[in-house]
Design a protein around this motif. Structure first.
Motif, PDB file in Angstrom:
ATOM      1  N   ALA A  52      11.780 -29.665  29.646  1.00 31.63           N
ATOM      2  CA  ALA A  52      11.137 -30.927  29.284  1.00 31.63           C
ATOM      3  C   ALA A  52      10.544 -30.854  27.886  1.00 31.63           C
ATOM      4  N   VAL A  53       9.882 -29.746  27.566  1.00 35.00           N
ATOM      5  CA  VAL A  53       9.317 -29.574  26.229  1.00 35.00           C
ATOM      6  C   VAL A  53      10.426 -29.574  25.175  1.00 35.00           C
ATOM      7  N   ALA A  54      11.568 -28.967  25.518  1.00 34.25           N
ATOM      8  CA  ALA A  54      12.699 -28.939  24.580  1.00 34.25           C
ATOM      9  C   ALA A  54      13.335 -30.310  24.407  1.00 34.25           C
ATOM     10  N   GLY A  55      13.049 -31.229  25.316  1.00 34.14           N
ATOM     11  CA  GLY A  55      13.607 -32.570  25.226  1.00 34.14           C
ATOM     12  C   GLY A  55      14.866 -32.770  26.031  1.00 34.14           C
ATOM     13  N   PHE A  56      15.218 -31.795  26.874  1.00 34.00           N
ATOM     14  CA  PHE A  56      16.433 -31.891  27.683  1.00 34.00           C
ATOM     15  C   PHE A  56      16.215 -32.655  28.985  1.00 34.00           C
ATOM     16  N   LEU A  57      14.960 -32.777  29.413  1.00 37.33           N
ATOM     17  CA  LEU A  57      14.647 -33.400  30.696  1.00 37.33           C
ATOM     18  C   LEU A  57      13.498 -34.376  30.509  1.00 37.33           C
ATOM     19  N   SER A  78       3.794 -34.383  23.657  1.00 34.68           N
ATOM     20  CA  SER A  78       3.745 -34.741  22.238  1.00 34.68           C
ATOM     21  C   SER A  78       3.737 -33.487  21.378  1.00 34.68           C
ATOM     22  N   LEU A  79       4.351 -33.587  20.226  1.00 37.29           N
ATOM     23  CA  LEU A  79       4.408 -32.496  19.252  1.00 37.29           C
ATOM     24  C   LEU A  79       3.788 -32.994  17.961  1.00 37.29           C
ATOM     25  N   ARG A  80       2.693 -32.343  17.568  1.00 38.81           N
ATOM     26  CA  ARG A  80       1.930 -32.776  16.385  1.00 38.81           C
ATOM     27  C   ARG A  80       1.624 -34.280  16.452  1.00 38.81           C
ATOM     28  N   GLY A  81       1.264 -34.722  17.657  1.00 39.28           N
ATOM     29  CA  GLY A  81       0.830 -36.095  17.852  1.00 39.28           C
ATOM     30  C   GLY A  81       1.927 -37.107  18.067  1.00 39.28           C
ATOM     31  N   LYS A  82       3.201 -36.680  17.970  1.00 37.37           N
ATOM     32  CA  LYS A  82       4.318 -37.606  18.147  1.00 37.37           C
ATOM     33  C   LYS A  82       5.008 -37.339  19.476  1.00 37.37           C
ATOM     34  N   PRO A  83       5.380 -38.396  20.212  1.00 35.35           N
ATOM     35  CA  PRO A  83       6.019 -38.205  21.521  1.00 35.35           C
ATOM     36  C   PRO A  83       7.338 -37.438  21.421  1.00 35.35           C
ATOM     37  N   VAL A  84       7.568 -36.549  22.361  1.00 34.90           N
ATOM     38  CA  VAL A  84       8.844 -35.849  22.469  1.00 34.90           C
ATOM     39  C   VAL A  84       9.788 -36.737  23.259  1.00 34.90           C
ATOM     40  N   THR A  85      10.884 -37.167  22.653  1.00 36.28           N
ATOM     41  CA  THR A  85      11.832 -38.070  23.310  1.00 36.28           C
ATOM     42  C   THR A  85      13.224 -37.462  23.444  1.00 36.28           C
ATOM     43  N   GLY A  86      13.422 -36.263  22.915  1.00 32.49           N
ATOM     44  CA  GLY A  86      14.726 -35.624  22.996  1.00 32.49           C
ATOM     45  C   GLY A  86      14.702 -34.299  22.257  1.00 32.49           C
ATOM     46  N   PRO A  87      15.832 -33.574  22.251  1.00 32.42           N
ATOM     47  CA  PRO A  87      15.893 -32.291  21.541  1.00 32.42           C
ATOM     48  C   PRO A  87      15.717 -32.478  20.040  1.00 32.42           C
ATOM     49  N   PRO A  91      15.192 -29.898  16.063  1.00 31.26           N
ATOM     50  CA  PRO A  91      15.064 -28.581  15.435  1.00 31.26           C
ATOM     51  C   PRO A  91      13.627 -28.083  15.329  1.00 31.26           C
ATOM     52  N   ASP A  92      12.660 -28.926  15.699  1.00 28.82           N
ATOM     53  CA  ASP A  92      11.261 -28.492  15.709  1.00 28.82           C
ATOM     54  C   ASP A  92      10.918 -27.714  16.974  1.00 28.82           C
ATOM     55  N   ARG A  93      11.861 -27.664  17.945  1.00 27.29           N
ATOM     56  CA  ARG A  93      11.708 -26.885  19.180  1.00 27.29           C
ATOM     57  C   ARG A  93      13.034 -26.192  19.457  1.00 27.29           C
ATOM     58  N   ILE A  94      13.038 -24.871  19.345  1.00 26.77           N
ATOM     59  CA  ILE A  94      14.262 -24.089  19.528  1.00 26.77           C
ATOM     60  C   ILE A  94      14.111 -23.206  20.752  1.00 26.77           C
ATOM     61  N   ALA A 105      14.751 -18.363  12.152  1.00 31.63           N
ATOM     62  CA  ALA A 105      15.217 -18.872  10.859  1.00 31.63           C
ATOM     63  C   ALA A 105      15.070 -20.385  10.758  1.00 31.63           C
ATOM     64  N   MET A 106      15.113 -21.060  11.896  1.00 29.25           N
ATOM     65  CA  MET A 106      14.948 -22.514  11.897  1.00 29.25           C
ATOM     66  C   MET A 106      13.510 -22.937  11.615  1.00 29.25           C
ATOM     67  N   ARG A 107      12.584 -21.992  11.732  1.00 28.75           N
ATOM     68  CA  ARG A 107      11.158 -22.263  11.518  1.00 28.75           C
ATOM     69  C   ARG A 107      10.687 -23.456  12.342  1.00 28.75           C
ATOM     70  N   PRO A 108      10.887 -23.386  13.653  1.00 27.16           N
ATOM     71  CA  PRO A 108      10.470 -24.502  14.505  1.00 27.16           C
ATOM     72  C   PRO A 108       8.957 -24.568  14.614  1.00 27.16           C
ATOM     73  N   ASP A 109       8.467 -25.725  15.004  1.00 26.78           N
ATOM     74  CA  ASP A 109       7.037 -25.855  15.294  1.00 26.78           C
ATOM     75  C   ASP A 109       6.676 -25.021  16.521  1.00 26.78           C
ATOM     76  N   VAL A 110       7.591 -24.987  17.500  1.00 25.31           N
ATOM     77  CA  VAL A 110       7.366 -24.208  18.718  1.00 25.31           C
ATOM     78  C   VAL A 110       8.671 -23.495  19.085  1.00 25.31           C
ATOM     79  N   LEU A 111       8.571 -22.204  19.315  1.00 24.13           N
ATOM     80  CA  LEU A 111       9.700 -21.403  19.790  1.00 24.13           C
ATOM     81  C   LEU A 111       9.596 -21.286  21.299  1.00 24.13           C
ATOM     82  N   LEU A 112      10.656 -21.673  22.005  1.00 24.99           N
ATOM     83  CA  LEU A 112      10.687 -21.683  23.463  1.00 24.99           C
ATOM     84  C   LEU A 112      11.592 -20.561  23.946  1.00 24.99           C
ATOM     85  N   MET A 113      11.086 -19.708  24.833  1.00 22.49           N
ATOM     86  CA  MET A 113      11.856 -18.560  25.298  1.00 22.49           C
ATOM     87  C   MET A 113      11.866 -18.533  26.828  1.00 22.49           C
TER      88      MET A 113
END
Length: 269
Positions: A68-73, A81-90, A92-95, A168-176
């Protein structure tokens, strides 16, 4: 005296302004015959540079939250929200780094795999993408493997390439999502240490999913404990920088186990 500092359920606390927020997150997945409640009203805050670990028994919705955080669900209810903006899909700020070894493009070298999303998603010029990719590979100890293809790499090396590509993508959040679960014990231990070193070097913000309490305490600066299916927040707690192999580390692992499995602890009495 306990080394764990609990925060009230439903009121996540962070040390700085949150990069990512989830509020009253409810997630449902569709089974063969009916829908199933996977996560029930979970709230998260993730601060800049924090390593938040999602921990709980199988089926508690850890990976579902990550999707869900990645935007897949999309959430059934609640917000992300990411930096105050709603997450609506995948984006490059979340890898995401998965545990599977087949997440690399088999027809590209290690360098090519790291460069590919930089050019496609980040739209960098080839020279800049190559510089950034080479730096990322060097950070994970694969500078000499830059021209090797995935079939020439061990499982641990493939995971290093996946981590390098994400960094290398320098995402705001790295998801593992359990990135070391399929590795042998020695390789897993080494990659855990390398991950900690690299994310501290670059100041990465991390959400990490694991089934292992020891790994959670080692990797995380803060733990978010989830109940068995459906996943609900049990507690959030700071690891307080306890070092592996110390009495404090062992005590924290024990206390986390007691929080997750109180019935088992009561049966031992």
């Amino acid at each position: 005296m306990s080394v764990i500092e609990l925060t009230p359920v439903g009121a996540p606390q962070t040390v700085g302004a949150p990069v990512l927020q989830a509020r009253d997150l409810t997630l449902i997945y569709q089974g063969d015959r009916e829908a199933h409640l996977a996560v029930d009203r979970v709230s998260l805050d993730v601060a800049e540079g924090e390593r938040l670990v999602l921990l709980g028994p199988s089926g508690c919705g850890k990976s579902t939250i990550l999707k869900a955080v990645a935007g897949f669900l999309p959430p059934a209810s609640g917000t992300i929200s990411l930096r105050g903006k709603p997450v609506t899909g995948p984006g490059p700020d979340r890898i995401v780094v998965f545990q599977e070894f087949d997440q690399l493009l088999p027809w590209k070298t290690a360098l090519g795999n790291v460069m590919f999303p930089l050019i496609r998603a980040r739209k960098l010029a080839r020279a800049e993408a190559q510089d950034r990719a080479e730096d990322a590979l060097a950070r994970v100890g694969l500078a000499r493997a830059r021209d090797q293809f995935p079939h020439e790499l061990s499982g641990g090396m493939k995971q290093r390439v996946a981590i390098a590509r994400a960094l290398a993508m320098r995402p705001d959040v790295l998801l593992m999502d359990e990135p070391f679960a399929a590795l042998d014990a020695l390789t897993r231990t080494r990659l855990q240490a390398d991950l900690l070193r690299v994310v501290e070097e670059v100041g990465a913000t991390l959400i990490f999913v694991t089934h292992s309490i020891d790994e959670a305490v080692l990797i995380g600066t803060r733990l978010h404990l989830l109940s068995a299916h459906p996943g609900r927040t049990l507690a959030t707690l700071d690891t307080n920088g306890v070092a592996q192999g110390t009495a404090a580390f062992t005590r924290m692992v024990r206390e986390v186990h007691e929080l997750l499995f109180p019935q088992a602890e009561a049966a031992d009495v």
